[in-house]
Design a protein around this motif. Structure first.
Motif, PDB file in Angstrom:
ATOM      1  N   ALA A  56       0.832  -1.202   0.000  1.00  0.00           N
ATOM      2  CA  ALA A  56       0.000   0.000   0.000  1.00  0.00           C
ATOM      3  C   ALA A  56       0.869   1.255   0.000  1.00  0.00           C
ATOM      4  CB  ALA A  56      -0.934  -0.005   1.203  1.00  0.00           C
TER       5      ALA A  56
ATOM      6  N   SER B  13      -9.301   3.915  -0.570  1.00  0.00           N
ATOM      7  CA  SER B  13      -9.192   3.506  -1.967  1.00  0.00           C
ATOM      8  C   SER B  13     -10.042   4.387  -2.867  1.00  0.00           C
ATOM      9  CB  SER B  13      -9.636   2.049  -2.123  1.00  0.00           C
ATOM     10  OG  SER B  13      -8.820   1.193  -1.360  1.00  0.00           O
TER      11      SER B  13
ATOM     12  N   ARG C 210      -8.683   7.125  -5.680  1.00  0.00           N
ATOM     13  CA  ARG C 210      -9.032   6.982  -7.094  1.00  0.00           C
ATOM     14  C   ARG C 210      -9.694   8.250  -7.630  1.00  0.00           C
ATOM     15  NH1 ARG C 210     -11.467   0.767  -7.217  1.00  0.00           N
ATOM     16  NH2 ARG C 210      -9.494  -0.271  -7.742  1.00  0.00           N
TER      17      ARG C 210
ATOM     18  N   PHE D  59      -4.709   0.825  -6.321  1.00  0.00           N
ATOM     19  CA  PHE D  59      -5.439   1.584  -5.312  1.00  0.00           C
ATOM     20  C   PHE D  59      -6.779   0.919  -5.018  1.00  0.00           C
ATOM     21  CE2 PHE D  59      -3.414   6.079  -5.900  1.00  0.00           C
ATOM     22  CZ  PHE D  59      -2.282   5.610  -5.257  1.00  0.00           C
ATOM     23  N   GLY D  60      -6.728  -0.386  -4.860  1.00  0.00           N
ATOM     24  CA  GLY D  60      -7.923  -1.149  -4.520  1.00  0.00           C
ATOM     25  C   GLY D  60      -8.162  -1.152  -3.030  1.00  0.00           C
ATOM     26  N   ARG D  61      -9.147  -1.925  -2.598  1.00  0.00           N
ATOM     27  CA  ARG D  61      -9.527  -1.928  -1.186  1.00  0.00           C
ATOM     28  C   ARG D  61      -8.390  -2.380  -0.287  1.00  0.00           C
ATOM     29  NH1 ARG D  61     -14.050  -0.926   1.031  1.00  0.00           N
ATOM     30  NH2 ARG D  61     -15.057  -0.899  -1.002  1.00  0.00           N
TER      31      ARG D  61
ATOM     32  N   ILE E  66      -5.513  -1.328  -0.062  1.00  0.00           N
ATOM     33  CA  ILE E  66      -4.692  -0.233   0.445  1.00  0.00           C
ATOM     34  C   ILE E  66      -5.198   0.232   1.800  1.00  0.00           C
ATOM     35  CG2 ILE E  66      -5.895   1.842  -0.416  1.00  0.00           C
ATOM     36  CD1 ILE E  66      -3.105   2.734  -1.462  1.00  0.00           C
ATOM     37  N   ASP E  67      -6.493  -0.066   2.107  1.00  0.00           N
ATOM     38  CA  ASP E  67      -7.049   0.284   3.410  1.00  0.00           C
ATOM     39  C   ASP E  67      -6.779  -0.774   4.464  1.00  0.00           C
ATOM     40  OD1 ASP E  67      -9.363   1.102   1.200  1.00  0.00           O
ATOM     41  OD2 ASP E  67      -8.938   2.688   2.671  1.00  0.00           O
TER      42      ASP E  67
END
Length: 426
Positions: free
Chosen positions: A226, A291, A295, A401-403, A405-406
């Motif tokens: 991330a 994310s 985006r 930068f999908g989920r 990264i959280d």
């Protein structure tokens, strides 16, 4: 974000840190408009104008290994105080040269280079202090207040005031900036931290060579998918941003037909948006995933460059910069919170120096290419270039930068990382 104190509800330590940042932000905002005007009074060459921005970024690349290790070894508060005191002295020297009518481009470049070196040390130390005075749960609110002070004082109040002061006397904005650094140093000297926060607990690894410690922080950062994605994206975004903004003073005065004061007012447009963004950022971070916000930020940054390339009037350019300000405040809030929560305290200075070296390195490259692009393709050329690059970056970074990264947990500070791992791609 104003005089009632940005640190209300976050403790006395944050109040002191916020106050120091606010004082220096106003001084820097004044010089943000005055310094380009000073340079353009000496030359109208886009390359030489961009070079004045470039020289301030170079020290981040040269000092990154030293800066991060020092911040993790020494008293961070004292380092921040010393850096601000040095910046006050350097700015005062340049102000005296302007008053004496002996200022020259080489002197501007030299002072800019030294100021960049002080920033590489002082800003890194200050950034590492924030998580030491604010709990993890309060970081979004604290970052929002810090950015709010920057938006109001550095970007909203500072630029028009700097342009107005420059019209009175070219050295006056520099004098105010020198006083602001002096005030920031005085405020930081009153900051009280826990021993582990002010001076990191010594460890056997600190006896290792700086080069080896810095390399370890690079490997740690590269092991975090991330943060790795975020760092490399930010580096390229800074290339595109500064490519255009390095010649913004010429764009505003020659392409948009603005006066010196009009240029200062134009710079406040992003500050108005930044203030609005800082106010809503904590709520957006609580409601939406990082994310999604990242985006959307990629799209808005691309549209910023396209809008400035197409803008034919100050009103359109101002509206575009206002939207960019909203996006910038939200992006920084997400960015800083992710980094502050993920990096262990013992690595915070070193990892932040890697992060900032790549980010400011992107700014340096942007400043270096902005002038030649403007000379070759006109003053809108850098913005067309940036719009094209951001379109490609958005396409490539959309999936990373999908989920995850959280939700991706950071590796421990001592996690083994392949020695050959170096940051080369997103």
């Amino acid at each position: 974000m104003g005089g009632k104190g940005g640190g209300r509800g976050l403790g006395r330590g944050f109040a002191s840190l916020w106050s120091a940042a606010a004082v220096s932000a106003l001084g820097d905002g004044i010089v943000a408009a005055a310094a380009p005007l000073l340079v353009t009074s000496l030359t109208r060459d886009p390359v030489l104008v961009g070079l004045a921005v470039f020289v301030q970024q170079v020290p981040w690349l040269l000092l990154a290994p030293v800066s991060g290790v020092l911040v993790d070894r020494v008293d961070r508060r004292r380092l921040a105080v010393a850096a601000n005191a040095a910046r006050a002295a350097l700015t005062a020297v340049l102000a005296l040269a302007v008053y004496a009518d002996t200022v020259s481009l080489p002197l501007v470049y030299a002072v800019g280079l030294l100021l960049g070196g002080c920033a590489a040390l002082g800003d890194n130390a200050s950034a590492a202090l924030l998580p030491a005075v604010v709990g993890s749960a309060d970081l979004p609110r604290a970052n929002s207040r810090m950015f709010g002070a920057e938006s109001v004082l550095n970007r909203l109040c500072g630029p028009p005031l700097g342009a107005a002061l420059f019209g009175v006397a070219a050295g006056l904005p520099l004098t105010v900036d020198a006083l602001s650094f002096t005030g920031a140093a005085a405020l930081l000297s009153t900051l009280r931290l826990l021993p582990r926060a002010g001076t990191p607990t010594p460890a056997p690894a600190e006896r290792e060579p700086m080069r080896r410690q810095f390399a370890a922080s690079v490997r740690w950062l590269w092991a975090q998918p991330a943060l790795r994605t975020l760092t490399l994206a930010l580096c390229l975004m800074n290339v595109t941003l500064v490519a255009g903004f390095s010649v913004m003073v010429l764009y505003a005065r020659e392409h948009l037909g603005l006066s010196e004061f009009g240029y200062g007012v134009l710079l406040t447009a992003s500050a108005v948006g930044g203030l609005a963004g800082a106010l809503v950022a904590p709520r957006l971070q609580a409601r939406f995933s990082a994310s999604l916000l990242l985006r959307v930020g990629l799209v808005l940054e691309t549209l910023t460059h396209l809008g400035l390339a197409l803008a034919g009037s100050p009103w359109v350019a101002g509206a575009v910069l206002g939207l960019f300000g909203v996006h910038g405040a939200i992006w920084i809030g997400v960015d800083r919170t992710l980094v502050q929560r993920a990096v262990p305290d013992g690595l915070r200075g070193r990892v932040n120096s890697v992060f900032m070296a790549l980010a400011v390195g992107g700014s340096a490259l942007g400043a270096l290419i902005g002038g030649p692009l403007a000379r070759a393709f006109g003053l809108t050329g850098p913005f067309w270039f940036s719009a094209a690059v951001m379109t490609v970056l958005t396409a490539f970074a959309w999936r990373p930068f999908g989920r995850r990264i959280d939700t991706a947990p950071p590796a421990p500070a001592t996690a083994p990382v392949p020695a050959t791992a170096v940051p080369t791609a997103t």
